[in-house]
Design a protein around this motif. Structure first.
Motif, PDB file in Angstrom:
ATOM      1  N   LEU A  97      -3.841  20.106  -2.639  1.00 34.56           N
ATOM      2  CA  LEU A  97      -3.085  18.897  -2.367  1.00 34.56           C
ATOM      3  C   LEU A  97      -3.770  17.701  -3.011  1.00 34.56           C
ATOM      4  N   SER A  98      -2.959  16.763  -3.457  1.00 38.94           N
ATOM      5  CA  SER A  98      -3.462  15.504  -3.998  1.00 38.94           C
ATOM      6  C   SER A  98      -2.813  14.350  -3.248  1.00 38.94           C
ATOM      7  N   CYS A  99      -3.516  13.263  -3.162  1.00 35.42           N
ATOM      8  CA  CYS A  99      -2.978  12.044  -2.571  1.00 35.42           C
ATOM      9  C   CYS A  99      -3.427  10.883  -3.441  1.00 35.42           C
ATOM     10  N   THR A 100      -2.484  10.235  -4.075  1.00 35.32           N
ATOM     11  CA  THR A 100      -2.780   9.099  -4.941  1.00 35.32           C
ATOM     12  C   THR A 100      -2.439   7.809  -4.208  1.00 35.32           C
ATOM     13  N   VAL A 101      -3.366   6.880  -4.257  1.00 33.24           N
ATOM     14  CA  VAL A 101      -3.274   5.656  -3.463  1.00 33.24           C
ATOM     15  C   VAL A 101      -3.138   4.444  -4.368  1.00 33.24           C
ATOM     16  N   SER A 102      -2.321   3.499  -3.957  1.00 31.83           N
ATOM     17  CA  SER A 102      -2.203   2.223  -4.669  1.00 31.83           C
ATOM     18  C   SER A 102      -2.093   1.095  -3.650  1.00 31.83           C
ATOM     19  N   GLY A 103      -2.436  -0.096  -4.104  1.00 35.40           N
ATOM     20  CA  GLY A 103      -2.291  -1.270  -3.254  1.00 35.40           C
ATOM     21  C   GLY A 103      -3.483  -1.612  -2.393  1.00 35.40           C
ATOM     22  N   LEU A 104      -4.575  -0.855  -2.509  1.00 40.99           N
ATOM     23  CA  LEU A 104      -5.795  -1.184  -1.791  1.00 40.99           C
ATOM     24  C   LEU A 104      -6.994  -0.785  -2.630  1.00 40.99           C
ATOM     25  N   THR A 105      -8.158  -1.261  -2.220  1.00 42.06           N
ATOM     26  CA  THR A 105      -9.384  -0.924  -2.937  1.00 42.06           C
ATOM     27  C   THR A 105      -9.831   0.452  -2.474  1.00 42.06           C
ATOM     28  N   PHE A 106      -9.409   1.456  -3.198  1.00 44.12           N
ATOM     29  CA  PHE A 106      -9.559   2.853  -2.774  1.00 44.12           C
ATOM     30  C   PHE A 106     -10.995   3.181  -2.414  1.00 44.12           C
ATOM     31  N   SER A 107     -11.938   2.721  -3.211  1.00 43.55           N
ATOM     32  CA  SER A 107     -13.336   3.089  -3.007  1.00 43.55           C
ATOM     33  C   SER A 107     -13.938   2.481  -1.742  1.00 43.55           C
ATOM     34  N   SER A 108     -13.206   1.605  -1.074  1.00 46.58           N
ATOM     35  CA  SER A 108     -13.698   0.997   0.170  1.00 46.58           C
ATOM     36  C   SER A 108     -13.217   1.733   1.416  1.00 46.58           C
ATOM     37  N   TYR A 109     -12.463   2.803   1.229  1.00 46.42           N
ATOM     38  CA  TYR A 109     -11.823   3.469   2.352  1.00 46.42           C
ATOM     39  C   TYR A 109     -12.307   4.897   2.546  1.00 46.42           C
ATOM     40  N   VAL A 110     -12.494   5.245   3.809  1.00 46.82           N
ATOM     41  CA  VAL A 110     -12.578   6.653   4.185  1.00 46.82           C
ATOM     42  C   VAL A 110     -11.176   7.236   4.025  1.00 46.82           C
ATOM     43  N   MET A 111     -11.109   8.438   3.469  1.00 51.47           N
ATOM     44  CA  MET A 111      -9.828   9.117   3.311  1.00 51.47           C
ATOM     45  C   MET A 111      -9.817  10.390   4.151  1.00 51.47           C
ATOM     46  N   GLY A 112      -8.688  10.620   4.805  1.00 54.62           N
ATOM     47  CA  GLY A 112      -8.581  11.791   5.659  1.00 54.62           C
ATOM     48  C   GLY A 112      -7.316  12.576   5.376  1.00 54.62           C
TER      49      GLY A 112
ATOM     50  N   VAL B 137       0.843  -1.191   0.000  1.00 54.87           N
ATOM     51  CA  VAL B 137       0.000   0.000   0.000  1.00 54.87           C
ATOM     52  C   VAL B 137       0.880   1.243   0.000  1.00 54.87           C
ATOM     53  N   GLN B 138       0.540   2.176  -0.883  1.00 51.15           N
ATOM     54  CA  GLN B 138       1.262   3.443  -0.942  1.00 51.15           C
ATOM     55  C   GLN B 138       0.279   4.594  -1.026  1.00 51.15           C
ATOM     56  N   LEU B 139       0.534   5.627  -0.246  1.00 50.67           N
ATOM     57  CA  LEU B 139      -0.197   6.888  -0.318  1.00 50.67           C
ATOM     58  C   LEU B 139       0.847   7.958  -0.586  1.00 50.67           C
ATOM     59  N   VAL B 140       0.686   8.667  -1.701  1.00 48.67           N
ATOM     60  CA  VAL B 140       1.685   9.649  -2.101  1.00 48.67           C
ATOM     61  C   VAL B 140       1.028  11.006  -2.244  1.00 48.67           C
ATOM     62  N   GLU B 141       1.426  11.926  -1.371  1.00 49.03           N
ATOM     63  CA  GLU B 141       0.896  13.289  -1.406  1.00 49.03           C
ATOM     64  C   GLU B 141       1.717  14.158  -2.350  1.00 49.03           C
ATOM     65  N   SER B 142       1.050  15.146  -2.922  1.00 46.64           N
ATOM     66  CA  SER B 142       1.729  16.122  -3.757  1.00 46.64           C
ATOM     67  C   SER B 142       0.953  17.434  -3.699  1.00 46.64           C
TER      68      SER B 142
ATOM     69  N   TYR C 174      -0.658  15.302   5.802  1.00 48.09           N
ATOM     70  CA  TYR C 174      -0.648  13.869   5.549  1.00 48.09           C
ATOM     71  C   TYR C 174      -2.020  13.401   5.086  1.00 48.09           C
ATOM     72  N   CYS C 175      -2.043  12.498   4.141  1.00 47.67           N
ATOM     73  CA  CYS C 175      -3.299  11.815   3.861  1.00 47.67           C
ATOM     74  C   CYS C 175      -3.258  10.432   4.514  1.00 47.67           C
ATOM     75  N   ALA C 176      -4.434   9.900   4.794  1.00 48.85           N
ATOM     76  CA  ALA C 176      -4.537   8.636   5.507  1.00 48.85           C
ATOM     77  C   ALA C 176      -5.789   7.894   5.061  1.00 48.85           C
ATOM     78  N   ALA C 177      -5.745   6.571   5.196  1.00 50.91           N
ATOM     79  CA  ALA C 177      -6.857   5.721   4.766  1.00 50.91           C
ATOM     80  C   ALA C 177      -7.386   4.903   5.935  1.00 50.91           C
ATOM     81  N   ASP C 178      -8.711   4.834   6.027  1.00 44.53           N
ATOM     82  CA  ASP C 178      -9.394   4.137   7.114  1.00 44.53           C
ATOM     83  C   ASP C 178     -10.410   3.170   6.507  1.00 44.53           C
ATOM     84  N   ARG C 179     -10.254   1.885   6.818  1.00 43.64           N
ATOM     85  CA  ARG C 179     -11.163   0.866   6.278  1.00 43.64           C
ATOM     86  C   ARG C 179     -12.458   0.877   7.099  1.00 43.64           C
ATOM     87  N   ASP C 180     -13.299   1.854   6.801  1.00 47.00           N
ATOM     88  CA  ASP C 180     -14.526   2.000   7.565  1.00 47.00           C
ATOM     89  C   ASP C 180     -15.562   2.692   6.691  1.00 47.00           C
TER      90      ASP C 180
END
Length: 124
Positions: A20-35, A2-7, A95-101
């Protein structure tokens, strides 16, 4: 992996804007709350904004409400933070962050995955 890359961070003047942008890889993005969180020197990491999987539910810290907007593009695996009317006190590492909720959370401990952060500096 899993990678979260801010720019998009950088230097802005007070009253200006940044996105700001945060691009995510390695997880099912649409299943996560993003903060988005931020941490200024000598201070604890604090909540800025969060968005649920569909974008239909968002939450903001009082300090940024009305100035910042969080959004997401699930097809691009990307979450954004549009920052406007910037103030010097917005200076921090963001920072961006992902929460499986399903529910938007405001505490850092709710988020499992984190990016490396991007520096935002606002000059007066």
């Amino acid at each position: 992996q899993v990678q979260l890359v801010e720019s998009g961070g950088g230097l802005a003047q007070a009253g200006g804007s940044l996105r700001l942008s945060c691009t995510v890889s390695g997880l099912t993005f649409s299943s996560y709350v993003m903060g988005w969180f931020r941490q200024a020197p000598g201070k604890e990491r604090e909540f800025v904004a969060a968005i649920n999987w569909s974008g239909g539910n968002t939450g903001y810290a009082d300090s940024v409400k009305g100035r910042f907007t969080i959004s997401r593009h699930n097809a691009k695996n990307t979450v954004y933070l549009q920052m406007g009317s910037l103030k010097p006190e917005d200076t921090a590492v963001y920072y961006c962050a992902a929460d499986r909720d399903l529910v938007v959370a405001t505490t850092p401990t709710s988020y499992f995955y984190w990016g490396q952060g991007t520096q935002v500096t606002v000059s007066s």
